[in-house]
Design a protein around this motif. Structure first.
Motif, PDB file in Angstrom:
ATOM      1  N   ILE A  15       0.834  -1.206   0.000  1.00 19.52           N
ATOM      2  CA  ILE A  15       0.000   0.000   0.000  1.00 19.52           C
ATOM      3  C   ILE A  15       0.867   1.255   0.000  1.00 19.52           C
ATOM      4  O   ILE A  15       0.592   2.205  -0.734  1.00 19.52           O
ATOM      5  N   LYS A  47      -7.445   1.039   3.545  1.00 20.96           N
ATOM      6  CA  LYS A  47      -7.173   0.114   2.452  1.00 20.96           C
ATOM      7  C   LYS A  47      -6.592  -1.206   2.960  1.00 20.96           C
ATOM      8  O   LYS A  47      -6.656  -2.211   2.261  1.00 20.96           O
ATOM      9  N   TRP A  51      -7.586  -4.346   0.677  1.00 15.55           N
ATOM     10  CA  TRP A  51      -6.530  -4.808  -0.218  1.00 15.55           C
ATOM     11  C   TRP A  51      -5.988  -6.165   0.223  1.00 15.55           C
ATOM     12  O   TRP A  51      -5.671  -6.998  -0.620  1.00 15.55           O
TER      13      TRP A  51
END
Length: 157
Positions: A15, A47, A51
């Protein structure tokens, strides 16, 4: 460089790489407002879970140099190349090509006939070089901001 399958412990580094790459490499083709909409820094933490889940479900490869994540890419089981990012300090070293080659090899094993992606202005020449064809140019909206990109497709042989 080594390319390995994604491990959940790589998520945070992946990320960070995504944010740094978008805000540096893509700055030649997109405005700061567009970059902030594409990769809003205040969403970095949120995220993590989404993710981690999507990268785990997809076919995901991670490129590392001396244990450091320098690139990653993922492909859905239906042939959509979702993400391809290489660290800003490792551009032009064949990392993205190696990652896509691995994904294309996996696509062949799955007997997929094609891979499609949505390439940024920045990534379009790279994908064209690898044999991807433009299906159409399009405008996507993120956080109310319009960004141009290209729907691209490659037949898998």
């Amino acid at each position: 460089m080594e390319i390995i399958k994604f491990k959940e412990t790589d998520t945070k580094e992946i990320i960070s790489l995504f944010y740094e790459t978008v805000h540096s490499v893509n700055s030649k083709d997109y405005s700061q407002v567009q970059l902030d909409a594409w990769a809003p820094r205040d969403e970095k933490e949120s995220k993590m879970n989404s993710w981690k889940e999507s990268l785990s479900q997809n076919i995901t490869f991670v490129a590392k140099v001396n244990g450091k994540v320098v690139g990653f890419s993922d492909l859905t089981h239906t042939g959509y190349l979702d993400r391809l990012f290489v660290h800003k300090d490792y551009q032009g070293q064949g990392i993205a090509t190696a990652l896509v080659d691995m994904l294309e090899s996996e696509a062949k094993k799955l007997k997929l006939l094609e891979i499609d992606t949505e390439a940024s202005i920045t990534a379009k020449p790279f994908f064209e070089h690898l044999g991807y064809k433009i299906v159409c140019s399009q405008t996507v909206e993120k956080k109310g901001v319009k960004l141009a990109n290209f729907k691209m497709l490659k037949k898998i042989k």
